[in-house]
Motif scaffolding. Structure first.
Motif, PDB file in Angstrom:
ATOM      1  N   LYS A 126       0.808  -1.223   0.000  1.00 55.48           N
ATOM      2  CA  LYS A 126       0.000   0.000   0.000  1.00 55.48           C
ATOM      3  C   LYS A 126       0.838   1.269   0.000  1.00 55.48           C
ATOM      4  N   LYS A 127       2.158   1.116  -0.042  1.00 59.29           N
ATOM      5  CA  LYS A 127       3.036   2.288  -0.084  1.00 59.29           C
ATOM      6  C   LYS A 127       2.967   2.949  -1.463  1.00 59.29           C
ATOM      7  N   LYS A 128       3.149   4.262  -1.460  1.00 64.56           N
ATOM      8  CA  LYS A 128       3.027   5.027  -2.696  1.00 64.56           C
ATOM      9  C   LYS A 128       4.041   4.576  -3.748  1.00 64.56           C
ATOM     10  N   ASP A 129       5.321   4.401  -3.336  1.00 62.11           N
ATOM     11  CA  ASP A 129       6.334   4.034  -4.332  1.00 62.11           C
ATOM     12  C   ASP A 129       6.098   2.635  -4.894  1.00 62.11           C
ATOM     13  N   THR A 130       5.519   1.734  -4.087  1.00 62.21           N
ATOM     14  CA  THR A 130       5.200   0.395  -4.589  1.00 62.21           C
ATOM     15  C   THR A 130       4.077   0.448  -5.610  1.00 62.21           C
ATOM     16  N   ILE A 131       3.041   1.233  -5.309  1.00 60.26           N
ATOM     17  CA  ILE A 131       1.899   1.353  -6.220  1.00 60.26           C
ATOM     18  C   ILE A 131       2.333   1.970  -7.552  1.00 60.26           C
ATOM     19  N   LEU A 132       3.142   3.031  -7.491  1.00 62.66           N
ATOM     20  CA  LEU A 132       3.605   3.685  -8.714  1.00 62.66           C
ATOM     21  C   LEU A 132       4.459   2.735  -9.550  1.00 62.66           C
ATOM     22  N   PHE A 133       5.281   1.947  -8.892  1.00 61.51           N
ATOM     23  CA  PHE A 133       6.119   0.987  -9.620  1.00 61.51           C
ATOM     24  C   PHE A 133       5.264  -0.067 -10.308  1.00 61.51           C
ATOM     25  N   GLU A 134       4.245  -0.567  -9.618  1.00 60.75           N
ATOM     26  CA  GLU A 134       3.419  -1.634 -10.181  1.00 60.75           C
ATOM     27  C   GLU A 134       2.507  -1.147 -11.297  1.00 60.75           C
ATOM     28  N   MET A 135       2.258   0.164 -11.376  1.00 59.82           N
ATOM     29  CA  MET A 135       1.445   0.690 -12.459  1.00 59.82           C
ATOM     30  C   MET A 135       2.130   0.489 -13.818  1.00 59.82           C
ATOM     31  N   ASN A 136       3.472   0.446 -13.815  1.00 61.30           N
ATOM     32  CA  ASN A 136       4.232   0.173 -15.048  1.00 61.30           C
ATOM     33  C   ASN A 136       5.275  -0.898 -14.755  1.00 61.30           C
ATOM     34  N   LEU A 137       4.820  -2.016 -14.225  1.00 57.96           N
ATOM     35  CA  LEU A 137       5.721  -3.031 -13.698  1.00 57.96           C
ATOM     36  C   LEU A 137       6.694  -3.555 -14.756  1.00 57.96           C
ATOM     37  N   ALA A 138       6.185  -4.032 -15.889  1.00 58.12           N
ATOM     38  CA  ALA A 138       7.048  -4.626 -16.914  1.00 58.12           C
ATOM     39  C   ALA A 138       8.060  -3.607 -17.447  1.00 58.12           C
ATOM     40  N   ARG A 139       7.580  -2.376 -17.626  1.00 51.92           N
ATOM     41  CA  ARG A 139       8.467  -1.340 -18.159  1.00 51.92           C
ATOM     42  C   ARG A 139       9.611  -1.048 -17.196  1.00 51.92           C
ATOM     43  N   TYR A 140       9.329  -0.924 -15.909  1.00 53.26           N
ATOM     44  CA  TYR A 140      10.366  -0.615 -14.922  1.00 53.26           C
ATOM     45  C   TYR A 140      11.331  -1.782 -14.746  1.00 53.26           C
ATOM     46  N   LEU A 141      10.808  -3.002 -14.734  1.00 50.23           N
ATOM     47  CA  LEU A 141      11.691  -4.161 -14.597  1.00 50.23           C
ATOM     48  C   LEU A 141      12.621  -4.272 -15.804  1.00 50.23           C
ATOM     49  N   TRP A 142      12.094  -4.010 -16.982  1.00 48.28           N
ATOM     50  CA  TRP A 142      12.936  -4.046 -18.180  1.00 48.28           C
ATOM     51  C   TRP A 142      14.000  -2.950 -18.140  1.00 48.28           C
ATOM     52  N   TRP A 143      13.646  -1.798 -17.590  1.00 49.96           N
ATOM     53  CA  TRP A 143      14.605  -0.689 -17.442  1.00 49.96           C
ATOM     54  C   TRP A 143      15.739  -1.077 -16.496  1.00 49.96           C
TER      55      TRP A 143
END
Length: 381
Positions: A27-44
């Motif tokens: 429920k943390k803000k940074d976790t939610i923001l990361f999961e909104m573009n999960l595949a893109r961030y992991l690929w980055w």
């Protein structure tokens, strides 16, 4: 790219690192923001690891006050994913083969409870050979994490059988904190825990392999040695000081020799070895105070409707699970006597008239051999 580095940088490993990093923080803000573009961030992250351009982004600083005041340096969320992937797939498996069994902290199937049981077993075995006559040597490092020297750590890691690209990544993480001074590790890093376990390994090896101290336990920078000879422990302590000096560390004022009959404080418990050979474990005074404060906080939060009865049960089960590790029957009864849950419900559309409705609900928490009853009184106004 080495096979070990591929284990860290693979998309599957990073995804698993994300799953571990989000535990308890969904429920943390940074976790939610990361999961909104999960595949893109992991690929980055993967691309940066593949081309060796990954760098630690920086630290968020904050304080914790339990069990004592500490400065914590927490990583950004994507950096925590890299740390999980690195530690779980490469660093921890390697360290597990390197560290001694009595190095208890932050390891799989070990931890605080393992250290408590391990020292109790040492005391029982010691009594069978020497009775309760003998000495404890308690050793503690002055500001351990803040004193770890980067060059010493990197020099020792360079001698290990780690691939060059793994070492390059480890060195970047080490120098990401206090790189200008070259001293200190951040307390919020998963790698810092493993480095802290590894950094004092020369001391562990000396105690077990050269000094031949059979009864020894270490939890991070807290060390306990048992021996029948005070003079021998003094010699061992002098040698340990020399090794610590080579590691750019100092022992603090808590380092002392204590007769076994006086007992010893370790991991929040007081251990005593009686004349009959019984090992008695009692929670230290500060631990008791924290428990009383926690129960008082529960009563207040329940009275204000901030938590429900199920949440109270969970916290109390945790407290009793900890207390059952020692001889705490009387403490358990006192804790129970402090748990008085009273809630005031406003009903009747704001009417001021008092409606008498006293209901006592029974709530039972079962923890091992002990049961307790919590009286829950609901007042309606």
């Amino acid at each position: 790219m080495s096979a070990d580095y591929e284990k860290i940088a693979s998309f599957e490993a990073l995804l698993e690192g994300h799953r571990r990093a989000r535990r308890g923080k969904g429920k943390k803000k940074d976790t939610i923001l990361f999961e909104m573009n999960l595949a893109r961030y992991l690929w980055w992250i993967k691309q940066r690891l593949d081309n060796h351009s990954y760098d630690v982004s920086g630290y968020n600083l904050f304080k914790v006050f339990e069990p004592k005041e500490r400065d914590i340096q927490a990583l950004q969320y994507h950096d925590r994913i890299v740390q999980h992937s690195l530690c779980d797939n490469v660093l921890m498996p390697y360290m597990e083969r390197r560290l001694i069994v009595d190095n208890c902290a932050c390891r799989k199937n070990k931890g605080t409870y393992y250290g408590i049981r391990r020292l109790s077993r040492h005391l029982s075995n010691y009594y069978r050979q020497h009775g309760n006559k003998g000495w404890f040597l308690k050793v503690d490092i002055r500001k351990y994490f803040a004193s770890i020297n980067h060059e010493v750590l990197k020099s020792r890691l360079s001698k290990e059988r780690l691939q060059p690209d793994i070492l390059e990544l480890l060195f970047k993480i080490i120098d990401s904190y206090n790189g200008n001074t070259g001293i200190g590790l951040p307390m919020g890093n998963q790698t810092s825990q493993l480095f802290a376990l590894y950094y004092l390994d020369p001391v562990d090896r000396f105690v077990k392999e050269k000094a031949r101290i059979k009864y020894y336990s270490r939890y991070m920078d807290d060390m306990i040695l048992l021996h029948e000879s005070k003079e021998y422990l003094q010699q061992v302590l002098a040698a340990m000081r020399d090794i610590a000096s080579n590691l750019k560390l100092e022992f603090n004022s808590k380092t002392q020799l204590i007769p076994i009959k006086n007992g010893i404080d370790y991991l929040g418990w007081h251990f005593a070895l009686t004349e009959s050979g019984k090992v008695v474990r009692k929670i230290r005074a500060m631990g008791k105070k924290r428990m009383y404060r926690k129960v008082k906080q529960l009563c207040y939060q329940y009275s204000k409707g901030l938590i429900d009865l199920e949440q109270v049960k969970q916290v109390m089960a945790s407290l009793f699970g900890h207390m059952r590790l020692g001889h705490t029957w009387s403490l358990q009864r006192r804790i129970c006597s402090k748990l008085k849950l009273v809630r005031r419900d406003v009903t009747g559309g704001g009417r001021r008239a008092l409606i008498s409705d006293d209901r006592v609900l029974a709530s039972v928490v079962k923890q091992s051999h002990f049961y307790f009853m919590a009286d829950v009184t609901v007042w309606s106004r």
